[in-house]
Design a protein around this motif. Structure first.
Motif, short mmCIF file in Angstrom:
data_model
loop_
_atom_site.label_atom_id
_atom_site.label_comp_id
_atom_site.label_asym_id
_atom_site.label_seq_id
_atom_site.Cartn_x
_atom_site.Cartn_y
_atom_site.Cartn_z
N ALA A 194 0.85 -1.14 0.05
CA ALA A 194 -0.08 -0.06 0.17
C ALA A 194 0.64 1.17 -0.23
N SER A 235 -5.01 -3.00 5.32
CA SER A 235 -4.13 -2.23 4.12
C SER A 235 -4.52 -1.22 3.71
N ARG A 236 -5.88 -0.87 3.59
CA ARG A 236 -6.49 0.29 3.16
C ARG A 236 -6.19 1.50 3.99
N ILE A 265 -13.77 3.99 4.75
CA ILE A 265 -12.65 4.20 5.37
C ILE A 265 -13.15 5.53 6.32
N SER A 284 -9.07 -4.42 5.02
CA SER A 284 -9.54 -3.21 5.54
C SER A 284 -8.33 -2.33 6.46
N THR A 295 -15.19 -3.53 6.19
CA THR A 295 -15.44 -4.33 4.94
C THR A 295 -16.95 -4.74 5.46
N ILE A 299 -5.02 3.52 -3.76
CA ILE A 299 -6.20 4.41 -4.00
C ILE A 299 -6.40 4.85 -5.45
N SER A 355 -7.77 -4.52 -3.72
CA SER A 355 -6.54 -3.89 -3.44
C SER A 355 -6.53 -2.64 -2.64
N ALA A 356 -5.30 -2.39 -2.27
CA ALA A 356 -5.29 -1.16 -1.06
C ALA A 356 -4.73 0.24 -2.10
N PHE A 403 -10.96 2.46 -4.31
CA PHE A 403 -9.91 1.81 -4.50
C PHE A 403 -9.98 0.63 -5.57
N GLY A 408 -10.65 1.23 8.94
CA GLY A 408 -10.99 0.40 7.63
C GLY A 408 -11.96 -0.59 7.96
#
Length: 427
Positions: free
Chosen positions: A201, A373-374, A420, A371, A358, A329, A326-327, A322, A356
């Motif tokens: 990320a 990693s984001r 987020i 979540s 989900t 942006i 994946s993370a 995203f 984060g």
């Protein structure tokens, strides 16, 4: 390793504790001592199992924090003598949390291993569990660990813990595992995955920043893509096509959670035209935003002295996307991240934490990793924008822990759980 969890817990069971327990339970001191050598690593292994194999690090962390305060020799003695503080009954609840229906089997194993009565094993286990988990919880609080950090901490301790489980204790069979090393490998794999996701990320943010700073060509590329999409839609509609393929981006949408300040979400089947506004900051900066969006609500909150900050005060990004699974942006979402950085600069006393979330679909461990990693990606993006590090109090991925819609619900309902957020801890 600077902190040895196993030996710290063992240190609670002093000679006085062993003597008091033996007297209270009518057992020999050697029997009590032997039982403790099985109980302590067993309880800690149950914690590893809940955090790793069961995929609930947040629940494991909370269980440990709930026992904070029981981690002293004095509390152990008073618990055994008169259930002071209600820790014996709390121990029962904590054991159910870790081992479920297998608690009675665990009690029998301890009694057989140590050569004591099952009633004595039960009482000793109920007293020792809060003390053991409380030691973990105290460390987690002192180090301000989130779910990801807690997993990493447990992973650093797992070899000592699993190696201390007495041979012939069959704890692996009780937990439904082929071997305890299987638990160790799984926990290590999850922890490594979290670290890799965070690194990917951060690198993604750096790459995006380099592309954006190097040339404005990406803006023209984006415009050309948008024009192509509009043209394709027009052609399909004009040709009377009745079948279309929907290409969905993985969107972190605004969510209405209790006690949370968020942008309003339209009901399924309705379309709400968003009103563009200008948000003025104390330092003279003017932001392009949406009415009711995160910038609008966050600035209003920071300006309002009557509204206190706190860990329950959350604001959701409402224009943050995203790439699917994946993370990374998406470039068109960088503007809102930049707006948050500008707000923090204009309110230097503000302190935030990134969260984060989900929905409930998919594997719970994968949801936690995604979540986390984001959230890390957003935190990394804020850091690349020269945000004061003192204003950033970390990032935590909660996975589907707070999701409201079931996994089988339509996507219009589940997407409200994918978001987020930022929590304003100080202002």
């Amino acid at each position: 390793m600077s902190f040895d969890l196993l030996n710290t817990v063992k240190g609670l069971f002093t000679g006085d504790v062993i003597s008091q327990a033996a007297g209270q339970l009518g057992e020999s001191e050697s029997g009590i001592q032997k039982a403790i050598t099985g109980i302590v690593p067993a309880v800690l292994t149950g914690l590893l199992y809940k955090a790793g194999s069961q995929g609930d690090p947040s629940g494991a962390l909370q269980a440990a924090k709930d026992a904070t305060g029981a981690n002293s020799s004095g509390t152990l003695i008073s618990s055994l003598q008169n259930n002071a503080g209600g820790w014996l009954s709390k121990g029962t609840s904590l054991l159910q949390n870790l081992f479920g229906s297998k608690v009675s089997t665990l009690i029998t194993s301890i009694a057989t291993f140590a050569g004591i009565k099952e009633s004595s094993a039960s009482t000793l286990l109920n007293a020792a569990t809060p003390a053991t988990l409380g030691t973990v919880g105290q460390y987690a609080e002192d180090e301000n660990l989130n779910a990801g950090g807690f997993l990493s901490f447990l992973n650093s301790q797992k070899d000592n813990i699993l190696g201390a489980v007495p041979s012939g204790f069959n704890l692996a069979g009780l937990l439904g595992l082929g071997s305890l090393s299987e638990l160790g490998r799984k926990l290590g794999g999850i922890t490594a995955g979290l670290g890799d996701a965070g690194a990917r990320a951060t690198e993604s943010i750096r790459q995006t920043g380099r592309r954006a700073s190097g040339s404005p060509r990406w803006i023209w590329s984006l415009l050309l893509i948008l024009v192509a999409i509009i043209l394709l839609w027009y052609l399909v509609k004009g040709c009377g096509g009745s079948t279309t393929e929907t290409v969905a981006t993985d969107t972190i949408a605004a969510n209405n959670m209790a006690d949370t300040a968020v942008a309003q979400v339209a009901s399924p089947g309705t379309e709400v035209a968003r009103e563009s506004i200008k948000v003025s900051l104390p330092d003279g900066t003017v932001l392009n935003a949406y009415k009711g969006g995160i910038e609008d609500q966050l600035v209003a909150f920071l300006k309002d002295d009557s509204r206190p900050a706190g860990k329950d005060v959350w604001f959701d990004f409402d224009n943050l996307n995203f790439r699917t699974g994946s993370a990374e942006i998406m470039e068109e979402s960088q503007g809102q991240v930049q707006n948050i950085a500008a707000i923090l600069k204009a309110f230097p006393k503000a302190r935030i934490k990134v969260g984060g979330y989900t929905d409930r679909s998919g594997d719970s461990l994968s949801n936690i990793r995604l979540s986390q990693s984001r959230a890390d990606a957003v935190l990394a993006a804020l850091k690349t924008l020269k945000t004061d590090n003192a204003q950033l109090q970390g990032a935590e991925g909660y996975g589907s822990q707070f999701a409201k819609a079931p996994a089988t619900a339509p996507d219009d309902e589940r997407k409200k759980d994918r978001h987020i957020s930022v929590s304003v801890r100080e202002k």
